[in-house]
Design a protein around this motif. Sequence first.
Motif, PDB file in Angstrom:
ATOM      1  N   LYS A 104      -1.159  51.475 118.707  1.00 49.03           N
ATOM      2  CA  LYS A 104      -1.284  50.136 119.351  1.00 49.03           C
ATOM      3  C   LYS A 104      -2.687  49.412 119.174  1.00 49.03           C
ATOM      4  O   LYS A 104      -2.788  48.248 118.904  1.00 49.03           O
ATOM      5  CB  LYS A 104      -1.010  50.237 120.836  1.00 49.03           C
ATOM      6  CG  LYS A 104      -1.328  48.758 121.602  1.00 49.03           C
ATOM      7  CD  LYS A 104      -0.348  47.784 121.404  1.00 49.03           C
ATOM      8  CE  LYS A 104      -0.639  46.494 122.081  1.00 49.03           C
ATOM      9  NZ  LYS A 104      -0.253  46.692 123.529  1.00 49.03           N
ATOM     10  N   SER A 108      -3.713  46.353 117.024  1.00 46.49           N
ATOM     11  CA  SER A 108      -4.655  45.141 117.983  1.00 46.49           C
ATOM     12  C   SER A 108      -5.801  44.938 117.118  1.00 46.49           C
ATOM     13  O   SER A 108      -6.302  43.535 117.021  1.00 46.49           O
ATOM     14  CB  SER A 108      -4.932  45.338 119.431  1.00 46.49           C
ATOM     15  OG  SER A 108      -3.676  45.639 120.034  1.00 46.49           O
ATOM     16  N   TYR A 140       9.188  42.788 119.093  1.00 49.48           N
ATOM     17  CA  TYR A 140       8.099  43.343 119.087  1.00 49.48           C
ATOM     18  C   TYR A 140       7.923  44.490 117.827  1.00 49.48           C
ATOM     19  O   TYR A 140       9.093  45.297 117.648  1.00 49.48           O
ATOM     20  CB  TYR A 140       8.035  44.246 120.272  1.00 49.48           C
ATOM     21  CG  TYR A 140       7.881  43.494 121.426  1.00 49.48           C
ATOM     22  CD1 TYR A 140       6.699  43.025 121.902  1.00 49.48           C
ATOM     23  CD2 TYR A 140       9.020  42.757 122.233  1.00 49.48           C
ATOM     24  CE1 TYR A 140       6.412  42.281 123.373  1.00 49.48           C
ATOM     25  CE2 TYR A 140       8.691  41.971 123.129  1.00 49.48           C
ATOM     26  CZ  TYR A 140       7.449  41.770 123.770  1.00 49.48           C
ATOM     27  OH  TYR A 140       7.565  41.119 124.839  1.00 49.48           O
ATOM     28  N   ALA A 152      10.159  47.511 129.844  1.00 49.56           N
ATOM     29  CA  ALA A 152       8.786  47.001 130.227  1.00 49.56           C
ATOM     30  C   ALA A 152       8.213  47.748 129.242  1.00 49.56           C
ATOM     31  O   ALA A 152       6.906  47.327 129.052  1.00 49.56           O
ATOM     32  CB  ALA A 152       8.774  47.155 131.440  1.00 49.56           C
ATOM     33  N   ASP A 153       8.404  49.094 128.876  1.00 47.63           N
ATOM     34  CA  ASP A 153       7.301  49.752 128.118  1.00 47.63           C
ATOM     35  C   ASP A 153       7.213  49.115 126.511  1.00 47.63           C
ATOM     36  O   ASP A 153       6.192  49.070 126.169  1.00 47.63           O
ATOM     37  CB  ASP A 153       7.789  51.268 127.825  1.00 47.63           C
ATOM     38  CG  ASP A 153       7.912  51.855 129.083  1.00 47.63           C
ATOM     39  OD1 ASP A 153       7.146  51.689 130.066  1.00 47.63           O
ATOM     40  OD2 ASP A 153       8.922  52.846 129.145  1.00 47.63           O
ATOM     41  N   ARG A 155       7.103  45.850 126.009  1.00 50.79           N
ATOM     42  CA  ARG A 155       6.242  44.605 126.184  1.00 50.79           C
ATOM     43  C   ARG A 155       4.797  45.207 126.588  1.00 50.79           C
ATOM     44  O   ARG A 155       3.940  44.674 125.901  1.00 50.79           O
ATOM     45  CB  ARG A 155       6.534  43.864 127.574  1.00 50.79           C
ATOM     46  CG  ARG A 155       7.782  43.139 127.257  1.00 50.79           C
ATOM     47  CD  ARG A 155       7.823  41.959 128.596  1.00 50.79           C
ATOM     48  NE  ARG A 155       9.228  41.515 128.477  1.00 50.79           N
ATOM     49  CZ  ARG A 155      10.134  41.687 129.180  1.00 50.79           C
ATOM     50  NH1 ARG A 155      10.355  42.906 129.798  1.00 50.79           N
ATOM     51  NH2 ARG A 155      11.371  40.914 129.049  1.00 50.79           N
ATOM     52  N   ARG A 156       4.578  46.530 126.967  1.00 48.23           N
ATOM     53  CA  ARG A 156       3.211  47.219 126.930  1.00 48.23           C
ATOM     54  C   ARG A 156       2.733  47.749 125.843  1.00 48.23           C
ATOM     55  O   ARG A 156       1.721  47.639 125.513  1.00 48.23           O
ATOM     56  CB  ARG A 156       3.542  48.140 128.056  1.00 48.23           C
ATOM     57  CG  ARG A 156       2.108  48.844 128.446  1.00 48.23           C
ATOM     58  CD  ARG A 156       2.446  50.197 129.140  1.00 48.23           C
ATOM     59  NE  ARG A 156       3.079  51.055 128.257  1.00 48.23           N
ATOM     60  CZ  ARG A 156       3.767  52.108 128.805  1.00 48.23           C
ATOM     61  NH1 ARG A 156       4.095  52.126 130.149  1.00 48.23           N
ATOM     62  NH2 ARG A 156       4.401  53.084 128.188  1.00 48.23           N
ATOM     63  N   ASP A 157       3.622  48.611 124.849  1.00 46.64           N
ATOM     64  CA  ASP A 157       3.168  49.118 123.950  1.00 46.64           C
ATOM     65  C   ASP A 157       3.432  48.547 122.515  1.00 46.64           C
ATOM     66  O   ASP A 157       3.018  48.771 121.551  1.00 46.64           O
ATOM     67  CB  ASP A 157       3.679  50.539 124.150  1.00 46.64           C
ATOM     68  CG  ASP A 157       3.225  51.312 124.904  1.00 46.64           C
ATOM     69  OD1 ASP A 157       2.437  51.105 125.684  1.00 46.64           O
ATOM     70  OD2 ASP A 157       3.889  52.465 125.200  1.00 46.64           O
TER      71      ASP A 157
END
Length: 286
Positions: A104, A108, A140, A152-153, A155-157
Amino acid sequence: MNVTQLRISRRSLAIAAALVGMVSLAIGAHAALNKRALDAAKAIATEQNGEAAKRASRIALVIGNGHYPDANAPLTQPINDARALTAALRSNGFDVDVVEDASKDDMSRAVDRLKSKIRADSVVMLFFGGYGVQVGRESYMIPVDAAIWKEADVRRDGLSIEQVLDVMKQQGARTKLVVIDASRRNPYERRFRAFSHGLAPINAPDNALVLTSATPGKVADDGKGEHSVLVSELLNNLTAQAGGAESVFNKTRVAISRASDGEQVPSVSSSLLEDVRLGTIANAGS
């Protein structure tokens, strides 16, 4: 002072004046040479900067993720695809940042590097090969270090494709090209109570062109070749110089659909205001 002394004095003054004149000429000539050399150096630097700026106006971020700890086996094609596409894009004048088996943080940072290069006249391309997941009608790209057990993971990762397109738009990129080869059955599917297959429709901003390996909500099986079907056909069309980007993407879609008898139909979404050639810097219309 007698006449002889006066003559010698005048002669000495004349010789001194001549020497001063010669020195002045030499200094002037040296200064002129220095100026010409400086002007030439400036011209070369300007030309080199211009060439660099021209190259930087076609930029790409290429990500190939193959080794996911949660998968039963590595994906063999994404890294091969990333390397082959990088070579093809570089031969067509793109400044390519290629990232393999990206975490990740890797992804980024790569997006940040892409952001720093974008100018108002930039043609910007994003390629991702690996696992993709849709959550809440948003798609994603999944890094190799993602720990996904619930939506939710993701969206987070995960890294939202739409968010990367927004970065391109906010930086004022002229043309935005996206190729997503991630319509695969993924190892996280069994962990969700309600799971949507494939990718969601990708909302493209103005002057964008998006190619995905299957229609929204559908998945495509990996073949046994060195490259994925999508990238193989894309490379064929890039090599053939098949016109503008929209023509290249559409010819890729049609070839895959025909070869699979309609089992795999890539999706092309376009909001292009002007087409752009992938093989030259100039617009398709110029």
